[in-house]
Structure formats: structure tokens, C-alpha cells
Motif scaffolding. Sequence first.
Motif, PDB file in Angstrom:
ATOM      1  N   HIS A 167       0.832  -1.208   0.000  1.00  0.00           N
ATOM      2  CA  HIS A 167       0.000   0.000   0.000  1.00  0.00           C
ATOM      3  C   HIS A 167       0.865   1.256   0.000  1.00  0.00           C
ATOM      4  O   HIS A 167       0.606   2.210  -0.739  1.00  0.00           O
ATOM      5  CB  HIS A 167      -0.920  -0.003   1.218  1.00  0.00           C
ATOM      6  N   ASP A 171       2.755   1.748  -3.342  1.00  0.00           N
ATOM      7  CA  ASP A 171       1.796   2.135  -4.364  1.00  0.00           C
ATOM      8  C   ASP A 171       1.330   3.577  -4.174  1.00  0.00           C
ATOM      9  O   ASP A 171       1.081   4.296  -5.143  1.00  0.00           O
ATOM     10  CB  ASP A 171       0.598   1.179  -4.332  1.00  0.00           C
ATOM     11  N   GLN A 182       4.501   5.815  -5.247  1.00  0.00           N
ATOM     12  CA  GLN A 182       4.920   5.633  -6.636  1.00  0.00           C
ATOM     13  C   GLN A 182       6.348   6.136  -6.864  1.00  0.00           C
ATOM     14  O   GLN A 182       6.603   6.948  -7.760  1.00  0.00           O
ATOM     15  CB  GLN A 182       3.953   6.359  -7.579  1.00  0.00           C
ATOM     16  N   TRP A 212       2.384  -7.492  -7.928  1.00  0.00           N
ATOM     17  CA  TRP A 212       1.454  -6.439  -8.319  1.00  0.00           C
ATOM     18  C   TRP A 212       2.134  -5.262  -9.014  1.00  0.00           C
ATOM     19  O   TRP A 212       1.539  -4.200  -9.181  1.00  0.00           O
ATOM     20  CB  TRP A 212       0.682  -5.945  -7.089  1.00  0.00           C
ATOM     21  N   ALA A 230       4.544  -3.285  -8.066  1.00  0.00           N
ATOM     22  CA  ALA A 230       4.822  -2.100  -7.257  1.00  0.00           C
ATOM     23  C   ALA A 230       6.310  -1.805  -7.144  1.00  0.00           C
ATOM     24  O   ALA A 230       6.685  -0.723  -6.689  1.00  0.00           O
ATOM     25  CB  ALA A 230       4.234  -2.281  -5.853  1.00  0.00           C
TER      26      ALA A 230
END
Length: 459
Positions: free
Chosen positions: A66, A69, A72, A137, A139
Motif C-alpha cells: 500500500h 503504491d 509511486q 502487483w 509495485a
Amino acid sequence: MTILGWGPAAAGPQVASCRALVAGFGVRARRDLDFGRQAVRYLSSFPWPPGVVVEDLPYAAHLALHRVDELQPPKLVLVGAAARGGVPGSVRCRRLGHPAPATTGPAEVAEGVAEALAESIAGAGDLDHTLAVLGHWGALPADTVLIEVEPADCSFGTGFSEEVGCSLDTVLTLVREELGDAGACDQELAEEVPPPEAAPPDEGPPEPSPALAALVDYAGRRRAAQAHERGRGPGPMADGPEGIEVVGRSRPWAIGLDGGGDWWDVFPLDHGAVGIVVGDAPGCGVGAAALKSDLRVAVAAYVVIEGRFPARLVSCLDRFVAATGRGEGAALVYMVVQPDTGELRLCSAGMCPPLIVDEHGGRFLHEQLTAPVGAPGAGHRREVSGQLGPGATLLAYTDGLVTGPNRSRARGLASLLDAALTGPLGLEALCGHIVGACANHERRDDDLTVVGARATTTP
């Protein structure tokens, strides 16, 4: 602006444009495995270029996912400790490649998340699980760097092993290299970051944890020692007894334990004699340090009564331990030196044999191990005599200098003798050389101390 993060990932600081994320992974109360979490707090005390976020990421894969992400970051620098079977304290810096790790199936990823969460709740974690989830995912930035330290001690407890503590400056250098020229960063931020007094009181970082404070203090002492010999301890006594030079070097088993259970003291006696004690309280850490304090005071008290008679003093200490139960199993050697004649008398209780080094070579003063302090059936304590000739050096030391998990006492004594015979002439430099030669490349599980004494008057 430098961004500092101290709480859970979901509650971390918001950054409009994150240029790089420096994240620490650590396991609370697991000694060396907590290195990443504490090291990143140390790193956050330095100025960094604008857009650099320095924070602790939790050892839970879904929360780390989390946070990454959310920010970024085009660049990610991960700092932590991971047991890979390397040399304890060694630092590895590697770039993570793409594509993502091979474990990318939904079932495998779900299992990895569950394991990582369960381990984080239990107080242990696996960085590899988190990396697998981040990679699955997408990331992980294309520019992802992993800086890992090989732990030496993964047991439960606080503080760090010496091997891992020594790597702190190396990690700082690697992170700075990854983020650009450190000098330029410092100069750039000097104009942007207000002085500490200009910042509101509630905006500063929290007080460092005891473990972090110990780690930073140790790193500072290490930097100071690199200009001289490794393992620098107390220097020659400025106000000690006349006619003799005494130097000691100590290394605690772990950082932040203020010397652990080893100690040494020097006492001026009647008629110019000098009493020297080197002791080793049983165990390690805080408990050993507490026992050391009791024994140290007891020895100092008995010196007033029996300071000229080593065997009597150790017998008094036997009775003290038997009556109080404090310090049972401790080892020590008490020595009386007459600097003007070179006469030496000593009594050992469970301590390794002292070593005399002179122009004829080196010799240990006794071969057989004696019973530790307060041992049942210790009986009458035996006194050993010796002679310190002109320029001779007396060396007493604790067990941690010559023994270890991968080293026998015989091999350790041989290493000590070789180091003493080949070391520099100066007593201070010689003690530092001995510690370096006997301990620098050996895995340790105990404190170590070496004390050297040399008469400054000619017998």
C-alpha cells in the motif's frame, strides 16, 4: 524538504512528488534482524535531497504494498538484515531485476501474504515474502536496490552484535551513493532546511530508541577508532600508581551493554606495590553488568584488608559469593606487582593463565584451570609467583579473547601468544593489536578484555 516517516505505512507522510523511497525493514526484539528498522531512523537524521522519503516500512507485505503504491517512487532503496549464509556483518548491495519474482501465481501470492502477516504478528518476518508480493502487483520500481546486512545474532533481545554494528557507516555510504553526491545534497539542503530552533517543537522527529542511540553511539566510536587501532578502550591511567603503566582494552559482546560483565581495576598498595584485578562476571548483557558491579565493589573492599595477599583476597571473595549468591561462577585473577623489584604474585579463580612477554619470548604463568569464584569445594586458593624482568609485559585477559563458538581454547591461546610476540612495542598499541588479531575475524558470544602492565622503573 526531507520527509520522515515513523508510523505504520498507511499513516505515513504524504508526498506530492516522491523521487526516491529509502525504506527500512526490521523485526522488533530480534537483535540483528531489527537492524533495518533502526538504521533507517539513523539515516533519517541526515539531510537528503528534495523528494527523498526515508521511513520504516512494516514487516507486513500488504501494508508495504500500500505504501509503495501510494508514493509511486521511481527509485526504491530497501535496507534490512537477512540471513543468507554469508559472513556476519558483511553488506550486500544488489539491484532487483525485472520481471517480478517467479512465485507469481494467485495461490502462491495469497500464501505469501498470509505468511508475511502471520510472521509480522509473531514478531518475525521475511523480506522475501514482501518483495514477492510487491513484484507480483508491479509495485517494485524498475530502479530497486536492496542493501542487506548479514546478521550474526538473530535471537530474541535488544541491542546488536558487534559485527552488524560495524556495518552502519557502510550502509550510510551505499545509500548516499545511490541517491547522488552526498556533499552536493548537504549543500543543497543547507539553504532549504530551517535550523532546529526555527522548527515548531511538535514537528521534530521523536526521541531515538535506546537501541538506535546505542547503534549511533557505537558507530561514532568506531569512526574515532579507525584512525588508531581497532577496539580502543581506556588508555593509560593518568593518575595511576607510580612505577607502572597499565592499559586495558575491552569489547562488549553486544552494543549498548556498557561493557557487559568484564572489568579491570588497579589499586595502589603499601610499599609501592600495585594490585591489578581482571574479572569476568557470568553471562552476558544487563544481568552480567549488574553482577559485575557487585563483584567489583566487593574486590575493592577486600583490597583494603587483604590487598597484598592474592590467595587470601580470592578466598574472601569465595565466602562473599557463597554467602550472598551474587556472582557465582564468575572468573577473575588478582595480581600484585612490585614495580621496583619486578616481583609478581597472583591468584586465579577460573581465569585464563596470564602471559609474560619479554626478550626471551612468552610464557603462561599456570596451565591448569582453577575453580571459578564461589564454586563448591574450591578449597584453599593457590598463589603463583613470577618475575617481570626489565621491559617485560604482563598480559591478563578474559575468556572471550581466546575462546568462541568456532575456536578452542588451545587455538585461542596460540593466537594470543603469536599476537603478543609480533605486536608493536608500545603497551597501548600492543593491547589494541592483540584485540584486533584475536577477535576481528572470529565469531564471538562473550565480552572480551585484555589488560597489559609494564614496570616503568628498572628492577
